[in-house]
Design an enzyme around this catalytic site. Structure first.
Site, mmCIF file in Angstrom:
data_model
loop_
_atom_site.group_PDB
_atom_site.id
_atom_site.type_symbol
_atom_site.label_atom_id
_atom_site.label_comp_id
_atom_site.label_asym_id
_atom_site.label_seq_id
_atom_site.Cartn_x
_atom_site.Cartn_y
_atom_site.Cartn_z
ATOM 1 N N HIS A 67 0.802 -1.220 0.000
ATOM 2 C CA HIS A 67 0.000 0.000 0.000
ATOM 3 C C HIS A 67 0.835 1.270 0.000
ATOM 4 O O HIS A 67 0.451 2.275 -0.569
ATOM 5 C CB HIS A 67 -1.008 -0.016 1.150
ATOM 6 N N CYS A 123 -5.663 -5.654 -22.909
ATOM 7 C CA CYS A 123 -5.632 -5.074 -21.566
ATOM 8 C C CYS A 123 -4.383 -5.491 -20.793
ATOM 9 O O CYS A 123 -4.230 -5.124 -19.636
ATOM 10 C CB CYS A 123 -6.892 -5.443 -20.786
HETATM 11 C C1 PEP Z 1 -3.039 -10.433 -18.412
HETATM 12 O O1 PEP Z 1 -2.794 -11.601 -18.147
HETATM 13 O O2 PEP Z 1 -2.524 -9.810 -19.368
HETATM 14 C C2 PEP Z 1 -3.990 -9.673 -17.584
HETATM 15 C C3 PEP Z 1 -4.384 -8.453 -17.923
HETATM 16 O O3 PEP Z 1 -4.419 -10.268 -16.450
HETATM 17 P P1 PEP Z 1 -3.590 -10.354 -15.055
HETATM 18 O O4 PEP Z 1 -2.332 -9.551 -15.236
HETATM 19 O O5 PEP Z 1 -4.511 -9.798 -14.035
HETATM 20 O O6 PEP Z 1 -3.358 -11.819 -14.943
#
Ligand code: PEP
Ligand code: MG
Length: 559
Positions: free
Chosen positions: A185, A491
């Site tokens: 944090h 993402c």
């Molecule tokens: C990924 O695997 O690219 C993703 C966005 O998920 P995480 O990083 O939460 O596993």
């Protein structure tokens, strides 16, 4: 000058006198107590006092810090934690202070054993809360954070959020701690407040002395004690260059929705895990949330959060977003992200184990509650998408769509998608796209699974390069498979690299979801390249012999 290495936790550099944060010890009564009822009463009073103090601090704080303090207040008031401590007092005559510290340690150990850096970091939050309760139970004064009166670098073993709340952010030039991680944090709050920070600096508190100058390099992950003139001017130069870069990007970023120079629309959203993070992302111009990681909601809970509580969080985010889209990812627990309230079997290969959608199928009650909450958050016509992590087959996609619709998703107009982060999903992207509205590429996991290389293993970091032609070709395969059926976004962290983002756009990606600190860079890069430029560079990059060559080609796209 003495240089110590740690983990770069919050970008930027600063040089200021050291301010040492000392926490006074207190005695924990050991052995059997005479009056068990009196200890029970002490415990309840202390829980109430600490819960209230944390809530008051949260009310006075804002943003990420307020949220962290609220989460800690909830941990303090967690009935299961208090029950465990009360049972020990009743059965064994343990003191209230010892009982709560031991009960907290049981929770903390489960979290600390996690391979997920984020989860492991939550162990410290629970320990801090229980220490505060114990301190209050024995009547020891709260840790005192003396008022800073001069600009300083805070030096501490660790800096719990409640102490951060008592500091004046105008005067805190930098933070250096001996413990912690990028997801502790202290680090999250430092990033939210824009304070340079380095954590996990071994030997720091022994080496630093009060008021001696100290330099924090939040990008290089170094702390310099009594820095020499060269180091000072190098770091001051770095800080100035950073500020200038930001000003420059702000001047270059066009108004309106993100698009390439020739007007090809690409939505640029943010990855967030909490409401305060969304506020920061909106300030940076986020047009959507392309990935809401929901695991945070479950941390520190002895039971899964109920439907109403989840509606509260998703609804607050959707409200802030107005007519912009919110993509909620259903919980991605399992394996390296254990939840204290789920009994999961130990696995030989956790990364290949029961996680994401696989875990959801074993716990239909949990996923149903989450989906119902997401559906309810659409009230008032809000634009919400929902996606499942770790989808590998069309059959899993069908199952997910069924669950969403059973929760009322279709009537609510929910967009339904899947993360593509498993190589099998790349190969059947077309089949997935037929069943879904969108696919969101999780490059973090997809890179690790494509190369069969653990993403946490430093020795294999050369196999985690997002410019790997294998990953770029996977992105191309997904876009080709989904063409005219579903939109494709990214993402994973790679989307936050402006050069990589342009290659992805050239391959057919129409949505990018990035960390808030990358929003400006990505928007500017897009605005300064044409779709044709992106396409030709992408065609060249996927044929490159390795990541370095692909990286060079991509970088050539940046103005
Ligand atoms: C990924 O695997 O690219 C993703 C966005 O998920 P995480 O990083 O939460 O596993
Ligand atoms: Mg993932």
């Amino acid at each position: 000058m003495k240089t110590l290495s740690g983990v770069a936790a919050s970008s930027g550099a600063s040089v200021a006198p050291a301010w040492l944060h000392a926490v006074a010890d207190f005695d924990i009564p050991e052995g059997e107590v005479g009056d068990r009822d009196a200890e029970l009463a002490k415990l309840r009073k202390a829980v109430e006092a600490v819960g209230r103090a944390l809530e008051e601090k949260a009310e006075q704080a804002s943003g990420e810090l307020a949220e962290v303090l609220d989460a800690q207040a909830m941990m303090a008031r967690d009935p299961e934690l208090a029950d465990s401590a009360e049972r020990v007092i009743q059965d064994q005559g343990t003191s209230a202070a010892r009982a709560i510290i031991d009960a907290g340690e049981d929770y903390a150990e489960v979290l600390a054993a996690s391979e997920s850096e984020y989860m492991a970091a939550r162990a410290e939050d629970i320990r801090d809360v229980c220490k505060r309760i114990a301190r209050s139970a024995v009547g020891a004064p709260e840790t005192s954070v003396a008022d800073l009166s001069e600009p300083s670098v805070i030096v501490a073993t660790e800096l719990p959020p409640a102490d951060v709340a008592s500091l004046d952010p105008q005067l805190v030039q930098g933070i250096a701690t001996e413990e912690g991680s990028r997801t502790s944090h202290t680090a999250i709050v430092a990033r939210a407040l824009g304070i340079p920070a380095v954590v996990a600096v071994k030997g720091l508190t022994a080496a630093a002395s009060k008021d001696s100058p100290i330099a924090v390099d939040g990008d290089g992950g170094e702390v310099h004690i009594e820095p020499d003139d060269d180091t000072k001017s190098r770091l001051e130069g770095k800080a100035a260059a950073r500020a200038k870069r930001r000003e420059d990007l702000k001047a270059r970023v066009p108004d309106g929705l993100a698009a390439t120079k020739d007007g090809h629309r690409v939505e640029v959203g943010a990855n967030v895990g909490a409401v305060a993070e969304l506020e920061a992302a909106l300030d940076e111009g986020a047009e959507a949330v392309g990935l809401l990681r929901t695991e945070l909601l479950y941390i520190g809970h002895s039971e899964a959060p109920d439907e109403d509580e989840q509606v509260g969080v998703y609804g607050a985010m959707a409200e802030l977003l107005g007519d912009r889209r919110l993509v909620v990812r259903t919980f991605d627990f399992g394996a390296d992200k254990p939840v204290p309230f789920l009994d999961v079997d130990a696995e030989e290969n956790p990364a290949l184990g029961v996680r994401g959608i696989r875990l959801a199928r074993l716990h239909p009650d949990l996923i149903t509650t989450q989906l119902r909450a997401i559906v309810r958050a659409t009230e008032g016509g809000r634009r919400i998408g929902v996606m499942a992590p770790m989808v590998a087959t069309a059959e899993e996609a069908d199952w997910f769509v069924e669950q969403v619709n059973a929760a009322g998703g279709q009537e609510a107009g929910l967009e339904v998608g899947a993360m593509v982060e498993v190589p099998a999903a790349v190969l059947v992207a077309g089949d997935l796209a037929e069943r879904l509205d969108f696919l969101s590429i999780g490059t973090n996991d997809l890179t690790q699974y494509l190369h069969a290389a653990d993403r946490q293993l430093g020795a294999l970091s050369y196999l985690q390069d997002p410019f790997s032609p294998a990953l770029l070709r996977a992105v191309q395969t997904i876009c080709l498979g989904a063409r005219d059926k579903a939109w494709v976004g990214v993402c994973g962290e790679a989307a936050g690299d402006p050069a990589w983002a342009l290659i992805a756009v050239g391959l057919g990606v129409t949505e990018l979801s990035v960390g808030s600190d990358s929003l400006l860079e990505v928007r500017v890069a897009l605005a300064e390249a044409t779709l044709d430029d992106c396409r030709s560079a992408a065609a060249e990059a996927i044929g490159a012999p390795g990541p370095d060559a692909a990286h060079r080609i991509a970088t050539g796209l940046l103005a």
